[in-house]
Design a protein around this motif. Sequence first.
Motif, PDB file in Angstrom:
ATOM      1  N   UNK A  25       0.827  -1.219   0.000  1.00  0.00           N
ATOM      2  CA  UNK A  25       0.000   0.000   0.000  1.00  0.00           C
ATOM      3  C   UNK A  25       0.861   1.269   0.000  1.00  0.00           C
ATOM      4  N   UNK A  26       0.504   2.211  -0.838  1.00  0.00           N
ATOM      5  CA  UNK A  26       1.277   3.443  -0.999  1.00  0.00           C
ATOM      6  C   UNK A  26       1.323   4.284   0.277  1.00  0.00           C
ATOM      7  N   UNK A  27       0.264   4.270   1.081  1.00  0.00           N
ATOM      8  CA  UNK A  27       0.207   5.101   2.282  1.00  0.00           C
ATOM      9  C   UNK A  27       0.798   4.448   3.521  1.00  0.00           C
ATOM     10  N   UNK A  28       1.373   3.288   3.357  1.00  0.00           N
ATOM     11  CA  UNK A  28       1.928   2.539   4.496  1.00  0.00           C
ATOM     12  C   UNK A  28       3.418   2.818   4.638  1.00  0.00           C
ATOM     13  N   UNK A  29       3.817   3.193   5.850  1.00  0.00           N
ATOM     14  CA  UNK A  29       5.228   3.421   6.159  1.00  0.00           C
ATOM     15  C   UNK A  29       5.673   2.348   7.150  1.00  0.00           C
ATOM     16  N   UNK A  30       6.868   1.790   6.916  1.00  0.00           N
ATOM     17  CA  UNK A  30       7.371   0.740   7.804  1.00  0.00           C
ATOM     18  C   UNK A  30       8.751   1.093   8.339  1.00  0.00           C
ATOM     19  N   UNK A  31       9.071   0.452   9.450  1.00  0.00           N
ATOM     20  CA  UNK A  31      10.409   0.525  10.024  1.00  0.00           C
ATOM     21  C   UNK A  31      10.716  -0.853  10.580  1.00  0.00           C
ATOM     22  N   UNK A  32      11.818  -1.437  10.162  1.00  0.00           N
ATOM     23  CA  UNK A  32      12.230  -2.764  10.619  1.00  0.00           C
ATOM     24  C   UNK A  32      13.536  -2.636  11.394  1.00  0.00           C
ATOM     25  N   UNK A  33      13.518  -3.099  12.625  1.00  0.00           N
ATOM     26  CA  UNK A  33      14.694  -3.081  13.485  1.00  0.00           C
ATOM     27  C   UNK A  33      15.268  -4.492  13.553  1.00  0.00           C
ATOM     28  N   UNK A  34      16.496  -4.666  13.064  1.00  0.00           N
ATOM     29  CA  UNK A  34      17.188  -5.950  13.100  1.00  0.00           C
ATOM     30  C   UNK A  34      18.011  -5.999  14.388  1.00  0.00           C
ATOM     31  N   UNK A  35      17.839  -7.074  15.156  1.00  0.00           N
ATOM     32  CA  UNK A  35      18.548  -7.191  16.430  1.00  0.00           C
ATOM     33  C   UNK A  35      19.239  -8.549  16.556  1.00  0.00           C
ATOM     34  N   UNK A  36      20.360  -8.551  17.237  1.00  0.00           N
ATOM     35  CA  UNK A  36      21.102  -9.759  17.589  1.00  0.00           C
ATOM     36  C   UNK A  36      21.461 -10.646  16.398  1.00  0.00           C
ATOM     37  N   UNK A  37      22.010 -10.081  15.326  1.00  0.00           N
ATOM     38  CA  UNK A  37      22.357 -10.942  14.190  1.00  0.00           C
ATOM     39  C   UNK A  37      23.533 -11.862  14.515  1.00  0.00           C
ATOM     40  N   UNK A  38      23.388 -13.111  14.128  1.00  0.00           N
ATOM     41  CA  UNK A  38      24.444 -14.103  14.278  1.00  0.00           C
ATOM     42  C   UNK A  38      24.717 -14.695  12.908  1.00  0.00           C
ATOM     43  N   UNK A  39      25.966 -14.629  12.469  1.00  0.00           N
ATOM     44  CA  UNK A  39      26.332 -15.126  11.143  1.00  0.00           C
ATOM     45  C   UNK A  39      27.118 -16.418  11.304  1.00  0.00           C
ATOM     46  N   UNK A  40      26.679 -17.446  10.577  1.00  0.00           N
ATOM     47  CA  UNK A  40      27.391 -18.726  10.547  1.00  0.00           C
ATOM     48  C   UNK A  40      27.818 -18.989   9.118  1.00  0.00           C
ATOM     49  N   UNK A  41      29.095 -19.256   8.940  1.00  0.00           N
ATOM     50  CA  UNK A  41      29.633 -19.571   7.622  1.00  0.00           C
ATOM     51  C   UNK A  41      29.513 -21.073   7.413  1.00  0.00           C
ATOM     52  N   UNK A  42      28.799 -21.476   6.367  1.00  0.00           N
ATOM     53  CA  UNK A  42      28.616 -22.895   6.092  1.00  0.00           C
ATOM     54  C   UNK A  42      29.734 -23.434   5.214  1.00  0.00           C
ATOM     55  N   UNK A  43      30.153 -22.645   4.251  1.00  0.00           N
ATOM     56  CA  UNK A  43      31.327 -22.930   3.430  1.00  0.00           C
ATOM     57  C   UNK A  43      31.746 -21.602   2.811  1.00  0.00           C
TER      58      UNK A  43
ATOM     59  N   UNK B  17       4.710  -0.271  11.772  1.00  0.00           N
ATOM     60  CA  UNK B  17       4.072   0.257  10.573  1.00  0.00           C
ATOM     61  C   UNK B  17       3.075   1.338  10.948  1.00  0.00           C
ATOM     62  N   UNK B  18       2.893   2.242  10.028  1.00  0.00           N
ATOM     63  CA  UNK B  18       1.926   3.325  10.212  1.00  0.00           C
ATOM     64  C   UNK B  18       1.307   3.625   8.867  1.00  0.00           C
ATOM     65  N   UNK B  19       0.087   4.063   8.918  1.00  0.00           N
ATOM     66  CA  UNK B  19      -0.598   4.480   7.696  1.00  0.00           C
ATOM     67  C   UNK B  19      -0.690   5.986   7.678  1.00  0.00           C
ATOM     68  N   UNK B  20      -0.728   6.548   6.488  1.00  0.00           N
ATOM     69  CA  UNK B  20      -0.794   7.998   6.328  1.00  0.00           C
ATOM     70  C   UNK B  20      -1.920   8.569   7.177  1.00  0.00           C
ATOM     71  N   UNK B  21      -1.631   9.650   7.870  1.00  0.00           N
ATOM     72  CA  UNK B  21      -2.642  10.310   8.680  1.00  0.00           C
ATOM     73  C   UNK B  21      -2.735   9.788  10.108  1.00  0.00           C
ATOM     74  N   UNK B  22      -1.955   8.771  10.461  1.00  0.00           N
ATOM     75  CA  UNK B  22      -1.986   8.225  11.813  1.00  0.00           C
ATOM     76  C   UNK B  22      -1.444   9.268  12.788  1.00  0.00           C
ATOM     77  N   UNK B  23      -2.159   9.497  13.883  1.00  0.00           N
ATOM     78  CA  UNK B  23      -1.713  10.490  14.856  1.00  0.00           C
ATOM     79  C   UNK B  23      -1.365   9.878  16.206  1.00  0.00           C
TER      80      UNK B  23
END
Length: 140
Positions: A64-82, A96-102
Amino acid sequence: MKHATAPGDVTAACTSVVAGFFEALDLRNHESAVALFTPDGIWERNGTHLKGRTAIAQALAERPAGRTTFHLVANPLVSLQDASHAEVRFFLVAYEANKGLVEPIAPSAIRRCVDRLEFDGERWRIAHKSSQPHMPPASV
């Protein structure tokens, strides 16, 4: 199966791909988000199995065009397989928020995520992205 912890440069590169994806998603730069996947990459999203960049791009175009999002990535762990495969496990808090949300916003999702990445000879790309609910958000 247990995998070796990734060296610093691989860890930085892989976490950068994960963060870059969510930055592109939140800024609605869908072309950049899609480019972070392998050509046949899979995204398990909202109960749908999206395969390939075309399917992923189409799904993002339908946001949806009027939808705003924010994604917070936490505690990333990287494992190398090869040398060319890595896995990034992390928690994700989505807002998430929609346009006009107060009113103040609260998390809309808290998820446990796994991104499997492949090195294509030049850069790391997402081969498979999945998540599952971790705990209900405060608004539930």
